[in-house]
Motif scaffolding. Sequence first.
Motif, PDB file in Angstrom:
ATOM      1  N   GLN A 171     101.305 -24.947   3.380  1.00  0.00           N
ATOM      2  CA  GLN A 171     102.213 -24.890   4.531  1.00  0.00           C
ATOM      3  C   GLN A 171     101.628 -24.030   5.647  1.00  0.00           C
ATOM      4  OE1 GLN A 171     106.114 -23.558   3.352  1.00  0.00           O
ATOM      5  NE2 GLN A 171     106.560 -25.387   2.162  1.00  0.00           N
ATOM      6  N   MET A 172     101.144 -22.857   5.282  1.00  0.00           N
ATOM      7  CA  MET A 172     100.622 -21.941   6.294  1.00  0.00           C
ATOM      8  C   MET A 172      99.317 -22.443   6.901  1.00  0.00           C
ATOM      9  SD  MET A 172     102.771 -19.786   7.024  1.00  0.00           S
ATOM     10  CE  MET A 172     103.806 -18.365   6.744  1.00  0.00           C
ATOM     11  N   ILE A 173      98.464 -23.071   6.092  1.00  0.00           N
ATOM     12  CA  ILE A 173      97.207 -23.624   6.634  1.00  0.00           C
ATOM     13  C   ILE A 173      97.518 -24.734   7.634  1.00  0.00           C
ATOM     14  CG2 ILE A 173      95.119 -24.912   6.051  1.00  0.00           C
ATOM     15  CD1 ILE A 173      95.237 -23.456   3.285  1.00  0.00           C
ATOM     16  N   ASN A 174      98.408 -25.636   7.271  1.00  0.00           N
ATOM     17  CA  ASN A 174      98.762 -26.729   8.191  1.00  0.00           C
ATOM     18  C   ASN A 174      99.431 -26.196   9.453  1.00  0.00           C
ATOM     19  OD1 ASN A 174      97.742 -28.932   6.757  1.00  0.00           O
ATOM     20  ND2 ASN A 174      99.598 -29.157   5.524  1.00  0.00           N
ATOM     21  N   ALA A 175     100.290 -25.199   9.293  1.00  0.00           N
ATOM     22  CA  ALA A 175     100.960 -24.626  10.462  1.00  0.00           C
ATOM     23  C   ALA A 175      99.950 -23.985  11.410  1.00  0.00           C
ATOM     24  CB  ALA A 175     101.995 -23.593  10.009  1.00  0.00           C
ATOM     25  N   ALA A 176      98.978 -23.248  10.844  1.00  0.00           N
ATOM     26  CA  ALA A 176      97.970 -22.604  11.682  1.00  0.00           C
ATOM     27  C   ALA A 176      97.093 -23.640  12.376  1.00  0.00           C
ATOM     28  CB  ALA A 176      97.111 -21.661  10.830  1.00  0.00           C
ATOM     29  N   GLY A 203     101.831 -16.654   0.984  1.00  0.00           N
ATOM     30  CA  GLY A 203     101.755 -17.051   2.387  1.00  0.00           C
ATOM     31  C   GLY A 203     100.567 -16.413   3.107  1.00  0.00           C
ATOM     32  N   GLN A 204     100.308 -15.151   2.799  1.00  0.00           N
ATOM     33  CA  GLN A 204      99.179 -14.455   3.436  1.00  0.00           C
ATOM     34  C   GLN A 204      97.857 -15.134   3.055  1.00  0.00           C
ATOM     35  OE1 GLN A 204      99.521 -11.767   5.589  1.00  0.00           O
ATOM     36  NE2 GLN A 204      97.339 -12.015   6.004  1.00  0.00           N
ATOM     37  N   GLN A 205      97.747 -15.580   1.800  1.00  0.00           N
ATOM     38  CA  GLN A 205      96.525 -16.285   1.377  1.00  0.00           C
ATOM     39  C   GLN A 205      96.285 -17.520   2.243  1.00  0.00           C
ATOM     40  OE1 GLN A 205      97.271 -17.099  -2.755  1.00  0.00           O
ATOM     41  NE2 GLN A 205      96.943 -14.969  -3.384  1.00  0.00           N
ATOM     42  N   GLY A 206      97.368 -18.254   2.552  1.00  0.00           N
ATOM     43  CA  GLY A 206      97.224 -19.442   3.393  1.00  0.00           C
ATOM     44  C   GLY A 206      96.764 -19.088   4.795  1.00  0.00           C
ATOM     45  N   VAL A 207      97.337 -18.045   5.385  1.00  0.00           N
ATOM     46  CA  VAL A 207      96.928 -17.624   6.735  1.00  0.00           C
ATOM     47  C   VAL A 207      95.477 -17.153   6.726  1.00  0.00           C
ATOM     48  CG1 VAL A 207      97.370 -16.026   8.626  1.00  0.00           C
ATOM     49  CG2 VAL A 207      99.301 -17.035   7.377  1.00  0.00           C
ATOM     50  N   ASP A 208      95.109 -16.368   5.716  1.00  0.00           N
ATOM     51  CA  ASP A 208      93.736 -15.858   5.647  1.00  0.00           C
ATOM     52  C   ASP A 208      92.731 -17.008   5.494  1.00  0.00           C
ATOM     53  OD1 ASP A 208      94.680 -13.288   5.882  1.00  0.00           O
ATOM     54  OD2 ASP A 208      94.597 -12.843   3.741  1.00  0.00           O
ATOM     55  N   PHE A 209      93.074 -17.991   4.686  1.00  0.00           N
ATOM     56  CA  PHE A 209      92.175 -19.143   4.520  1.00  0.00           C
ATOM     57  C   PHE A 209      92.035 -19.888   5.844  1.00  0.00           C
ATOM     58  CE2 PHE A 209      91.196 -23.550   3.480  1.00  0.00           C
ATOM     59  CZ  PHE A 209      90.190 -23.423   2.536  1.00  0.00           C
ATOM     60  N   ALA A 210      93.165 -20.103   6.526  1.00  0.00           N
ATOM     61  CA  ALA A 210      93.130 -20.805   7.816  1.00  0.00           C
ATOM     62  C   ALA A 210      92.318 -20.029   8.840  1.00  0.00           C
ATOM     63  CB  ALA A 210      94.555 -21.023   8.319  1.00  0.00           C
ATOM     64  N   ALA A 211      92.421 -18.685   8.800  1.00  0.00           N
ATOM     65  CA  ALA A 211      91.679 -17.868   9.765  1.00  0.00           C
ATOM     66  C   ALA A 211      90.169 -18.098   9.640  1.00  0.00           C
ATOM     67  CB  ALA A 211      92.012 -16.393   9.549  1.00  0.00           C
ATOM     68  N   LYS A 212      89.688 -18.206   8.406  1.00  0.00           N
ATOM     69  CA  LYS A 212      88.258 -18.459   8.199  1.00  0.00           C
ATOM     70  C   LYS A 212      87.859 -19.862   8.649  1.00  0.00           C
ATOM     71  CE  LYS A 212      87.862 -15.248   4.304  1.00  0.00           C
ATOM     72  NZ  LYS A 212      87.665 -15.111   2.840  1.00  0.00           N
ATOM     73  N   GLU A 213      88.708 -20.830   8.326  1.00  0.00           N
ATOM     74  CA  GLU A 213      88.389 -22.221   8.660  1.00  0.00           C
ATOM     75  C   GLU A 213      88.490 -22.494  10.153  1.00  0.00           C
ATOM     76  OE1 GLU A 213      87.374 -24.814   6.711  1.00  0.00           O
ATOM     77  OE2 GLU A 213      87.096 -23.330   5.120  1.00  0.00           O
ATOM     78  N   LEU A 214      89.446 -21.817  10.813  1.00  0.00           N
ATOM     79  CA  LEU A 214      89.732 -22.121  12.218  1.00  0.00           C
ATOM     80  C   LEU A 214      89.213 -21.045  13.165  1.00  0.00           C
ATOM     81  CD1 LEU A 214      93.393 -23.343  11.584  1.00  0.00           C
ATOM     82  CD2 LEU A 214      91.389 -24.788  12.009  1.00  0.00           C
ATOM     83  N   ASN A 215      88.545 -20.050  12.579  1.00  0.00           N
ATOM     84  CA  ASN A 215      87.865 -19.035  13.383  1.00  0.00           C
ATOM     85  C   ASN A 215      88.819 -18.215  14.258  1.00  0.00           C
ATOM     86  OD1 ASN A 215      85.537 -17.657  14.171  1.00  0.00           O
ATOM     87  ND2 ASN A 215      85.257 -18.931  15.991  1.00  0.00           N
ATOM     88  N   PHE A 216      89.852 -17.657  13.637  1.00  0.00           N
ATOM     89  CA  PHE A 216      90.666 -16.661  14.319  1.00  0.00           C
ATOM     90  C   PHE A 216      90.824 -15.448  13.404  1.00  0.00           C
ATOM     91  CE2 PHE A 216      93.937 -19.259  12.148  1.00  0.00           C
ATOM     92  CZ  PHE A 216      94.735 -18.284  11.546  1.00  0.00           C
ATOM     93  N   THR A 217      91.288 -14.352  13.947  1.00  0.00           N
ATOM     94  CA  THR A 217      91.476 -13.135  13.151  1.00  0.00           C
ATOM     95  C   THR A 217      92.952 -12.756  13.125  1.00  0.00           C
ATOM     96  OG1 THR A 217      91.096 -11.727  15.086  1.00  0.00           O
ATOM     97  CG2 THR A 217      89.194 -12.245  13.710  1.00  0.00           C
ATOM     98  N   VAL A 218      93.343 -12.059  12.066  1.00  0.00           N
ATOM     99  CA  VAL A 218      94.708 -11.552  11.931  1.00  0.00           C
ATOM    100  C   VAL A 218      94.687 -10.095  12.385  1.00  0.00           C
ATOM    101  CG1 VAL A 218      96.609 -11.089  10.353  1.00  0.00           C
ATOM    102  CG2 VAL A 218      95.219 -13.153  10.057  1.00  0.00           C
ATOM    103  N   LYS A 219      95.385  -9.811  13.480  1.00  0.00           N
ATOM    104  CA  LYS A 219      95.326  -8.476  14.086  1.00  0.00           C
ATOM    105  C   LYS A 219      95.977  -7.425  13.183  1.00  0.00           C
ATOM    106  CE  LYS A 219      94.712  -5.542  17.587  1.00  0.00           C
ATOM    107  NZ  LYS A 219      95.487  -5.715  18.846  1.00  0.00           N
ATOM    108  N   THR A 220      97.139  -7.727  12.625  1.00  0.00           N
ATOM    109  CA  THR A 220      97.810  -6.769  11.749  1.00  0.00           C
ATOM    110  C   THR A 220      98.761  -7.500  10.816  1.00  0.00           C
ATOM    111  OG1 THR A 220      98.999  -4.652  11.693  1.00  0.00           O
ATOM    112  CG2 THR A 220      99.802  -6.304  13.246  1.00  0.00           C
ATOM    113  N   GLN A 221      99.002  -6.872   9.649  1.00  0.00           N
ATOM    114  CA  GLN A 221      99.940  -7.415   8.664  1.00  0.00           C
ATOM    115  C   GLN A 221     101.041  -6.387   8.424  1.00  0.00           C
ATOM    116  OE1 GLN A 221      98.342  -8.133   4.728  1.00  0.00           O
ATOM    117  NE2 GLN A 221     100.214  -9.119   3.997  1.00  0.00           N
ATOM    118  N   ALA A 222     102.257  -6.715   8.802  1.00  0.00           N
ATOM    119  CA  ALA A 222     103.409  -5.840   8.537  1.00  0.00           C
ATOM    120  C   ALA A 222     104.064  -6.304   7.239  1.00  0.00           C
ATOM    121  CB  ALA A 222     104.404  -5.915   9.691  1.00  0.00           C
ATOM    122  N   LYS A 223     104.322  -5.363   6.321  1.00  0.00           N
ATOM    123  CA  LYS A 223     104.920  -5.713   5.030  1.00  0.00           C
ATOM    124  C   LYS A 223     106.301  -5.092   4.905  1.00  0.00           C
ATOM    125  CE  LYS A 223     100.479  -5.947   2.541  1.00  0.00           C
ATOM    126  NZ  LYS A 223      99.720  -5.427   1.363  1.00  0.00           N
TER     127      LYS A 223
END
Length: 427
Positions: A171-176, A203-223
């Motif tokens: 879900q997160m990879i497709n959304a990104a 969910g974070q795993q999906g965003v992190d995977f998408a970041a590598k594939e789509l060449n963007f960075t995650v500025k911060t993670q609030a938990k």
Amino acid sequence: MKRKNLRWLSAVLSVVALLGAACGGSDDDDAGGDNGNKTLQAAPGFDPAAGVIRLGVISPLTGPVAAIGVPLTAGNRVWFDHINAQGGIAGKYKIELDAKDSQYIPQNAIQRYNEIKNNVVMFAQLLGTPSTNAVLPQLKTDNIVASPASLDAEWVRQPNLLPIGGPYQIQMINAADWLMKEGGGQGKTICTMTQDDVYGQAGQQGVDFAAKELNFTVKTQAKFKGSAPDFTAQVQQLKGAGCQVVFLVSTPTDTGKALGTAAQQGFAPQWIGQSPSYIGALAQSALKDYLARTFYLAGEGSEWGDPAVPGMKPMLDRLRDYQPSQQPDYYFAFGYNQARAVTQVLEKAVELGDLGREGIKRAMEQVGTLTFDGLSGDYKYGPAAEREPPRTSTLFKINPDKPIGIERVKYDYTSDAAKKYTFAEAK
């Protein structure tokens, strides 16, 4: 002449005897099998004499996450009521549900599991990633199967679990991917806000995977802790980092509190939640205008009532027939589809002649592809190492005028990045 007639009669009786033997078989031949005339052997939760299959449900029926558990369990019941009205599994074994309240507390889930595990064939619902994670070792020890109401990719290769739907990571990879290619996310500051447990990690795993594939960075993670009373610190963290897009992994009550805090502080990034972050009541709340401006949801299926989806009208007809007081609900549809998956496996187990615990696992390996008439993506089953979940997602925006407040933006979206995601072997 008389002797000739006797020879003819003898020949006829021989043929009748041979046919009788071929059609009737022996009791030994039918032990543990069912070809229409014989009953299967009894097993935990299965009483062939009474014609009853008992299934367990462990779900938050009270507490903050009951907003998901109650309608999802209603979806289970409506489907099984429909099956029972047709005669039951294989046309003759009625389903009985034994539903227990976990309150979304993993230790409670373990206790409820131990209370009923010896009286059920399998668990038709086990809601929540933390609860599924807690009960899974017991499922393996007891050789029992459960269907998780949780979409963690971790479940795909687990032989004791019967997952449906596209995993949270997908879900997160497709959304990104959609955000970067069509949603105006290119060049924006990307952040995440996640529940601080295994559900949030998925969910974070999906965003992190998408970041590598789509060449963007995650500025911060609030938990945040689940059911946290206050989100001020997290919102200030995101606002201070200049976040313009925030991927959100939460449950509906926490979504309301977090976005309410953000609205009060004048913080309005583009929020993108994975499926359990939303509930229709949010679109009827004081937050509805804020949500309509800022919130996208990654899930699957389509809008409530969509006539283009083959399975939609039958679902709505059965809801009207068996539980007319149930309002349109995102999670009702998941529970309905989950029960459909369980039914397909039970039908296969009856066909194979074994409703015991090993028989259920064997049925999962041989059932083929589970189908849902467009309400959820098809899920290819087989040995756990060969399962293939759907890799499609649907992107929704908030529209308070829709029955459950969501309007599809992109239906059945499958990104190249999602196709590359590999599912880990079972631990």
